[in-house]
Design a protein around this motif. Structure first.
Motif, PDB file in Angstrom:
ATOM      1  N   VAL A   1      27.567  40.309  36.831  1.00  0.00           N
ATOM      2  CA  VAL A   1      27.377  39.711  38.234  1.00  0.00           C
ATOM      3  C   VAL A   1      27.386  41.241  39.035  1.00  0.00           C
ATOM      4  CG1 VAL A   1      28.513  38.723  40.062  1.00  0.00           C
ATOM      5  CG2 VAL A   1      28.359  37.548  37.800  1.00  0.00           C
ATOM      6  N   LEU A   2      26.570  41.341  39.978  1.00  0.00           N
ATOM      7  CA  LEU A   2      26.638  42.384  41.050  1.00  0.00           C
ATOM      8  C   LEU A   2      26.521  41.594  42.286  1.00  0.00           C
ATOM      9  CD1 LEU A   2      24.249  44.306  38.955  1.00  0.00           C
ATOM     10  CD2 LEU A   2      25.571  45.616  40.399  1.00  0.00           C
ATOM     11  N   ALA A   3      27.459  41.591  43.260  1.00  0.00           N
ATOM     12  CA  ALA A   3      27.504  41.118  44.461  1.00  0.00           C
ATOM     13  C   ALA A   3      28.319  41.616  45.532  1.00  0.00           C
ATOM     14  CB  ALA A   3      27.912  39.497  44.352  1.00  0.00           C
ATOM     15  N   PHE A   4      27.974  41.559  46.915  1.00  0.00           N
ATOM     16  CA  PHE A   4      28.977  42.031  47.909  1.00  0.00           C
ATOM     17  C   PHE A   4      30.063  40.891  47.987  1.00  0.00           C
ATOM     18  CE2 PHE A   4      24.834  44.103  48.669  1.00  0.00           C
ATOM     19  CZ  PHE A   4      25.223  45.380  48.433  1.00  0.00           C
TER      20      PHE A   4
ATOM     21  N   ALA B   1      31.007  42.406  37.815  1.00  0.00           N
ATOM     22  CA  ALA B   1      31.784  41.699  36.801  1.00  0.00           C
ATOM     23  C   ALA B   1      30.944  41.243  35.762  1.00  0.00           C
ATOM     24  CB  ALA B   1      32.153  39.997  37.606  1.00  0.00           C
ATOM     25  N   VAL B   2      31.499  40.574  34.682  1.00  0.00           N
ATOM     26  CA  VAL B   2      31.004  39.890  33.760  1.00  0.00           C
ATOM     27  C   VAL B   2      31.655  38.721  33.415  1.00  0.00           C
ATOM     28  CG1 VAL B   2      30.887  40.098  30.825  1.00  0.00           C
ATOM     29  CG2 VAL B   2      30.724  42.189  32.407  1.00  0.00           C
ATOM     30  N   HIS B   3      30.763  37.574  33.410  1.00  0.00           N
ATOM     31  CA  HIS B   3      31.381  36.216  33.212  1.00  0.00           C
ATOM     32  C   HIS B   3      31.007  35.800  31.783  1.00  0.00           C
ATOM     33  CE1 HIS B   3      31.736  35.863  37.775  1.00  0.00           C
ATOM     34  NE2 HIS B   3      32.672  36.641  37.291  1.00  0.00           N
ATOM     35  N   GLY B   4      31.544  35.104  30.961  1.00  0.00           N
ATOM     36  CA  GLY B   4      31.038  34.256  29.772  1.00  0.00           C
ATOM     37  C   GLY B   4      30.301  32.939  30.236  1.00  0.00           C
TER      38      GLY B   4
ATOM     39  N   SER C   1      40.095  43.518  36.128  1.00  0.00           N
ATOM     40  CA  SER C   1      40.487  44.100  34.646  1.00  0.00           C
ATOM     41  C   SER C   1      39.711  43.723  33.613  1.00  0.00           C
ATOM     42  CB  SER C   1      42.059  43.936  34.605  1.00  0.00           C
ATOM     43  OG  SER C   1      42.712  44.655  35.615  1.00  0.00           O
ATOM     44  N   MET C   2      39.537  42.612  33.569  1.00  0.00           N
ATOM     45  CA  MET C   2      38.833  41.840  32.275  1.00  0.00           C
ATOM     46  C   MET C   2      37.466  42.256  32.283  1.00  0.00           C
ATOM     47  SD  MET C   2      39.147  40.052  29.968  1.00  0.00           S
ATOM     48  CE  MET C   2      39.044  38.696  28.870  1.00  0.00           C
ATOM     49  N   SER C   3      36.697  42.219  33.340  1.00  0.00           N
ATOM     50  CA  SER C   3      35.414  42.870  33.238  1.00  0.00           C
ATOM     51  C   SER C   3      35.348  44.098  32.902  1.00  0.00           C
ATOM     52  CB  SER C   3      34.646  42.405  34.790  1.00  0.00           C
ATOM     53  OG  SER C   3      34.645  41.139  35.079  1.00  0.00           O
ATOM     54  N   LEU C   4      36.099  45.052  33.626  1.00  0.00           N
ATOM     55  CA  LEU C   4      36.286  46.518  33.587  1.00  0.00           C
ATOM     56  C   LEU C   4      36.417  46.680  31.629  1.00  0.00           C
ATOM     57  CD1 LEU C   4      36.142  49.093  34.722  1.00  0.00           C
ATOM     58  CD2 LEU C   4      38.586  49.198  34.810  1.00  0.00           C
ATOM     59  N   MET C   5      36.798  46.098  31.015  1.00  0.00           N
ATOM     60  CA  MET C   5      36.809  46.224  29.623  1.00  0.00           C
ATOM     61  C   MET C   5      35.353  46.229  28.952  1.00  0.00           C
ATOM     62  SD  MET C   5      40.122  44.067  28.044  1.00  0.00           S
ATOM     63  CE  MET C   5      38.868  42.770  27.737  1.00  0.00           C
ATOM     64  N   TYR C   6      34.685  45.546  29.766  1.00  0.00           N
ATOM     65  CA  TYR C   6      33.338  45.413  29.139  1.00  0.00           C
ATOM     66  C   TYR C   6      32.317  46.508  29.739  1.00  0.00           C
ATOM     67  CZ  TYR C   6      34.657  40.994  26.973  1.00  0.00           C
ATOM     68  OH  TYR C   6      35.301  40.252  26.189  1.00  0.00           O
ATOM     69  N   LEU C   7      32.887  46.964  31.059  1.00  0.00           N
ATOM     70  CA  LEU C   7      31.894  47.642  32.001  1.00  0.00           C
ATOM     71  C   LEU C   7      32.206  49.032  32.049  1.00  0.00           C
ATOM     72  CD1 LEU C   7      31.794  45.087  34.876  1.00  0.00           C
ATOM     73  CD2 LEU C   7      29.954  45.717  33.279  1.00  0.00           C
TER      74      LEU C   7
END
Length: 92
Positions: free
Chosen positions: A48-51, A36-39, A73-79
């Motif tokens: 973020v990388l987490a189980f 994930a990507v968090h602002g 979906s939001m994080s996927l735009m950046y990843l």
């Protein structure tokens, strides 16, 4: 993108280590890996990388080299296009 391609890739070493770390702890054994990507903060975004457990209707689920990966979906735009590797050493 081809139907067999995923927007995120893992090297063989990364997949091996993710499975090793995940299965070493009873609390995370068998859980998917969340990317994930968090602002936030002055730096802009935090990765973020987490189980974690899947969140229905929010997560896209990919199985990459035996690792189930969750990405909202939001994080996927950046990843999209990201490759995750594992380096063992002072630089890793």
């Amino acid at each position: 993108m081809d139907a067999h391609e995923t927007p995120i890739t893992l090297t063989d070493k990364a997949a091996e280590k993710i499975i090793e770390f995940r299965d070493a702890d009873e609390k995370t054994r068998g859980k998917p890996l969340r990317l994930a990507v968090h602002g936030g903060g002055c730096a802009g975004f935090n990765q973020v990388l987490a189980f974690d457990d899947p969140k229905p209707d929010i997560d896209q689920v990919f199985v990459i080299k035996g690792v189930t990966v969750l990405v909202d979906s939001m994080s996927l735009m950046y990843l999209a296009g990201t490759e995750i590797d594992y380096l063992d050493g002072i630089e890793g």
